[in-house]
Design an enzyme around this catalytic site. Sequence first.
Site, mmCIF file in Angstrom:
data_model
loop_
_atom_site.group_PDB
_atom_site.id
_atom_site.type_symbol
_atom_site.label_atom_id
_atom_site.label_comp_id
_atom_site.label_asym_id
_atom_site.label_seq_id
_atom_site.Cartn_x
_atom_site.Cartn_y
_atom_site.Cartn_z
ATOM 1 C CB CYS A 1 -0.922 -0.036 1.218
ATOM 2 S SG CYS A 1 -1.792 1.502 1.542
ATOM 3 C CB CYS B 1 0.371 1.922 4.104
ATOM 4 S SG CYS B 1 -1.319 1.314 3.941
#
Length: 337
Positions: free
Chosen positions: A44, A47
Amino acid sequence: MQCYRASIHAEMTDSLVHVTSKAQFDDLLTSSRIVVADFYADWCAPCKQIAPLYASLAEQISRPGLLTFVKIDNDANQDLAQEYGITALPTFLLFRSGQVIHKVQGANPTELKAVIEKLASELESLAEGSGSGSGSGSGSGSGGIWKGAEIPRGYSDITDQVELRGCELLNADDDAGPVKVVFESSQPSALRQGASASKDWVQSGSDDQLLLFIPFQSTIKLHTLQITSFPPEGNSDVSRPGVVHLFINRTSNMDFGEAEDAEPTQAITLEPQDWNANGTANISLRFVKFQKTTTLTIFVQKGDGEAETVRIDRIKLIGEAGAKRDMGKLQKMDDEE
């Protein structure tokens, strides 16, 4: 168990606990007063973008046993992801005393920092409470966040999403408090021992009806409405709400005639057994009807019994706060290719 705790201690060297099992996370929820959890994935990109800020906040304000920052690999801990309804990455959940009190979805550094710093500002009072020796043990005194009823698992207290400046209460008694007091997070003065000069409740004026308009800072999903009411003992002229009608997404407050005639989003009749020992009614809503809520109008159509006026001490809104910016949907990397 000894080996498990040693592994937690090793992970705490950088102020972050890397959760590897549900049992470990459940243990942390009971051993730390406040837990901030970052659900992430290695694939991600958002993230990774917000990870340095999260690590910095953890380094600055984490406190052993009081405020703990954890990271949870979403792919490796699907049981936790499902339990807490994780549908986007990253998702940050804030827990107090084991209950979700706030959710931040997406790589939104401004919101994340603001929420965590607000928690940090409460640490001094929390530390005093936890170090006071033989206190009441309730954890819900006049300071900090008071809970009138349990919060359904997977949802959080989103009362902080109320736009206080836009709230309007019709038929309010001028001798009671202003409308903003019902959204306070502290324990109602009616539950505290000794007399209190604060008027932290609202009450109707000419009859037993109230009409409260509540706008929100963003579109929310509303799951549960908690209403707390403490009529004075021995005063039969003041009652709790008996019949409540809810309306959503009105651009402004209604008048009483309109509220009487309009079809509510949900109508609620409260019985005496619906109120718990904290004077709180925990009202489950038809969640599908409150998925995209920008405003909520609470119409207390009548009080409980024959009293002339009705009183409300606290209102808490439980659900999911809306994202303040667009977020990518949760998906696996191989789906992107």
